[in-house]
Every structure is written in structure tokens, then in C-alpha cells.
Design an enzyme around this catalytic site. Structure first.
Site, PDB file in Angstrom:
ATOM      1  N   LEU A 167      44.681  43.212  46.756  1.00  7.28           N
ATOM      2  CA  LEU A 167      44.061  43.640  45.137  1.00  7.28           C
ATOM      3  C   LEU A 167      43.957  45.671  45.511  1.00  7.28           C
ATOM      4  O   LEU A 167      43.184  45.452  46.283  1.00  7.28           O
ATOM      5  CB  LEU A 167      43.334  43.051  44.246  1.00  7.28           C
ATOM      6  CG  LEU A 167      43.067  41.380  44.593  1.00  7.28           C
ATOM      7  CD1 LEU A 167      42.276  40.668  44.038  1.00  7.28           C
ATOM      8  CD2 LEU A 167      44.618  41.733  43.629  1.00  7.28           C
ATOM      9  N   ASP A 168      44.312  45.638  44.821  1.00  2.00           N
ATOM     10  CA  ASP A 168      43.525  48.026  44.216  1.00  2.00           C
ATOM     11  C   ASP A 168      42.681  47.652  44.329  1.00  2.00           C
ATOM     12  O   ASP A 168      42.252  46.908  43.835  1.00  2.00           O
ATOM     13  CB  ASP A 168      44.578  48.347  43.153  1.00  2.00           C
ATOM     14  CG  ASP A 168      44.694  47.979  41.560  1.00  2.00           C
ATOM     15  OD1 ASP A 168      43.169  48.173  41.631  1.00  2.00           O
ATOM     16  OD2 ASP A 168      45.509  47.747  41.499  1.00  2.00           O
ATOM     17  N   ALA A 169      42.308  48.715  44.204  1.00  2.00           N
ATOM     18  CA  ALA A 169      40.119  48.875  44.171  1.00  2.00           C
ATOM     19  C   ALA A 169      39.799  49.108  42.639  1.00  2.00           C
ATOM     20  O   ALA A 169      38.677  48.382  42.621  1.00  2.00           O
ATOM     21  CB  ALA A 169      40.039  50.376  44.622  1.00  2.00           C
ATOM     22  N   ASP A 170      40.736  48.697  41.790  1.00  2.00           N
ATOM     23  CA  ASP A 170      40.725  49.219  40.634  1.00  2.00           C
ATOM     24  C   ASP A 170      40.268  47.552  39.659  1.00  2.00           C
ATOM     25  O   ASP A 170      39.767  47.187  38.482  1.00  2.00           O
ATOM     26  CB  ASP A 170      41.161  49.758  39.710  1.00  2.00           C
ATOM     27  CG  ASP A 170      40.227  51.100  39.379  1.00  2.00           C
ATOM     28  OD1 ASP A 170      39.106  51.035  39.980  1.00  2.00           O
ATOM     29  OD2 ASP A 170      40.681  52.357  39.450  1.00  2.00           O
ATOM     30  N   THR A 171      41.320  46.448  40.769  1.00  2.00           N
ATOM     31  CA  THR A 171      41.733  45.403  40.229  1.00  2.00           C
ATOM     32  C   THR A 171      40.768  44.291  40.996  1.00  2.00           C
ATOM     33  O   THR A 171      39.971  44.303  41.992  1.00  2.00           O
ATOM     34  CB  THR A 171      43.512  45.011  40.823  1.00  2.00           C
ATOM     35  OG1 THR A 171      43.747  46.007  40.427  1.00  2.00           O
ATOM     36  CG2 THR A 171      43.502  43.720  40.205  1.00  2.00           C
TER      37      THR A 171
END
Length: 303
Positions: A167-171
Site C-alpha cells: 500500500l502506498d504511504a498515504d493508503t
């Protein structure tokens, strides 16, 4: 004065004679059981694995099947024997009816009534509710928060865990961590079409046109992307909450699809992978997969 030595160079007072050995043995109390049944011994499995059965012959490697099944929580040893007698147990695709069959829990695939049983105590399957701002890496050279921070104790204990997908950092949301390489590879391979579910908070009040567009396909720079299921959960004062389910795993796929459709994502949470759900698990917390969840994943990827 040093006593004269024997021909072998050993002084008389330090030389151990056969008489000394006989005297030592004669003072020892005899064992209550001169003949030991290896199956009754508390270290029975180690006994057989090392070939210390008293005959000197090496025995088959591994552990008795009924013991492995009992330890995995399938049934008691006595009931496990009945299950084996009934032909309900498979080892590597072969039905086993013989009691005492020895297996290697780290290598053999064992099924009961066609359902795979996790018998390897060394494998771990953890669900992390990844918080926003945490990188999907096990370490970071710049010291930024990462997934590895949440399993540092397991790693320090020698467990080589890795994340399944990312998951990307903001997800935020559900991230599976395991040391089962085969399961991880299959879950991320596109041929198995493992579905993931996301809740997306977006700008704009969504309508049926958005649902249609996501399901029919949105043209992105790396090809058309389609959602398997889309639902508008709520919309209020220029914002919407949308549920998106898809089996694709391209980078930032949900964010890019919604942005292309005209609804930029403000917050994104993965809530489900196949049948494994995040539920009420708090951000930053870990839990182990239960037996039904693991069995479901096994089935989904043909393991």
C-alpha cells in the site's frame, strides 16, 4: 615421587582398570524398564528421527501424522487416528489410511476432507492495519516509519516476514505479512485474480455515471482498468464515500481510476482481501489469521 608408569605411559594410581569399571556398574540401580517402547517415550519423535530405537537402524524422518494433526488443532490424537482410518486425510495428494505415517510439517501438504491444514508451526500469517504515512517496506534507510517497525519483535526472533503486495504511504488498511513465500507469490499473481476491497473518500458527489465508468473501464496511461464492483455508500456536501472492489494490482490503481473519472481521492483504506476483512481492527495493530481465513486463501490460490 611419581609412581612408575606402565608400558603405555600411564601412572599406576591414575590407571582405570576393568575391575574399577565393574565396581561402578555394580553399584548402579537397574532401570525399572529395560525395554522401552519408543511410542511411549516422551521424546518419541526425536527417538525415531535419530534412529535411537535400540536396533540401531535409522527410521523414517518426520513426525507421526496423528500427532501433527492433533497439534494443529484438527482433533485429539485418538480422534485423528479415526479420521485417518476413515480415509479422510491426504498427504501430498495421497489418501493415508495407515497409522504411524510420518510426515514433515515444513514440507508436506496435509488435507482433511479436502481442506488444507496448516501444520507448520514456523509459518506466520499476520494482518496489519497499516496507518497512513507508513511505508510498505520492512526497513527504511532514512528512518521513516515503515511496516517493519510493527513486526520488529518477530524479526528480532529470526522470523523473516515480508508483506504481500503493498500500500502506498498515504493508503491505510489491510496488509498481509507472512513468511510463506508460495502463498505470497500466488496471492499477488494476476492469474489468481484475488479481489481487494477499498473505501475511498473522494471530492465530488458521485452518481451512477461514475459507477458505470469504473465498471466498464477507465483508460489510464498503462492500459484500461476495470473495477469488479462499485457502490456509492454516501455523499454529502461535495464529498462521497465509495466502495471499490477489483483484482488488479497495478500501482496506485484505485487513486488513478477515480482521479481520471473526475473524483480525486482524499483518503483511501483497504478493508478486505478475498474473504479476509479488517473489521474493527485498530490502526497499527496486528492479528493472526484464523484457520478459516487461511483455509479460504489456500483454496483461492489452489494450495
Amino acid at each position: 615421587m611419581t609412581p612408575p608408569a606402565r608400558r603405555d605411559g600411564t601412572p599406576e594410581k591414575n590407571r582405570t582398570t576393568a575391575r574399577d569399571i565393574d565396581a561402578t556398574l555394580s553399584n548402579a540401580k537397574p532401570a525399572r524398564k529395560q525395554n522401552i517402547n519408543p511410542d511411549d517415550h516422551p521424546l518419541a519423535d526425536a527417538w525415531w528421527e535419530t534412529g535411537a530405537s535400540g536396533t540401531g537402524g535409522a527410521q523414517a524422518e518426520g513426525e507421526r501424522l496423528q500427532k501433527v494433526l492433533a497439534r494443529a488443532g484438527v482433533a485429539s490424537r485418538r480422534h485423528a487416528e479415526k479420521i485417518i482410518d476413515a480415509g479422510r486425510v491426504e498427504v501430498n495428494g495421497e489418501i493415508v489410511r495407515t497409522q504411524g505415517r510420518r510426515v514433515n510439517p515444513a514440507r508436506d501438504v496435509i488435507r482433511v476432507d479436502g481442506v488444507r491444514v496448516n501444520v507448520n508451526e514456523d509459518t506466520q500469517y499476520l494482518i496489519l492495519n497499516k496507518p497512513r504515512g507508513v511505508l510498505s517496506t520492512m526497513s527504511d534507510e532514512m528512518g521513516r516509519p515503515c511496516v517493519g517497525d510493527y513486526v520488529s519483535e518477530q524479526i528480532a526472533a529470526g522470523n523473516r516476514l515480508f508483506h504481500v503486495g503493498r500500500l502506498d504511504a498515504d493508503t491505510e488498511g489491510l496488509l498481509l505479512l507472512t513468511n510463506d513465500g508460495e502463498l505470497a507469490n500466488r496471492l499477488t499473481h494476476p492469474s489468481y485474480k484475488i479481489k481487494k476491497t477499498y473505501l475511498a473518500f473522494v471530492l465530488g458527489e458521485a452518481d451512477r455515471e461514475l459507477v458505470r465508468a469504473l465498471k466498464e473501464g477507465v483508460a489510464l496511461d498503462d492500459g484500461v482498468a476495470k473495477a469488479d464492483f462499485v457502490q456509492i455508500i454516501d455523499k454529502h456536501q461535495g464529498e462521497s464515500l465509495i466502495r471499490v472492489e477489483l483484482h488488479e494490482g497495478r500501482k496506485h490503481i484505485v487513486r488513478r481510476m477515480l482521479k481520471e473519472a473526475g473524483y480525486p481521492v482524499q483518503r483511501l483504506v483497504r478493508t478486505k482481501m478475498h474473504t479476509v476483512q479488517l473489521g474493527e481492527q485498530k490502526p497499527g495493530s496486528l492479528r493472526s489469521l484464523n484457520d478459516s481465513e487461511l483455509t479460504s486463501l489456500y483454496k483461492a490460490v489452489g494450495m
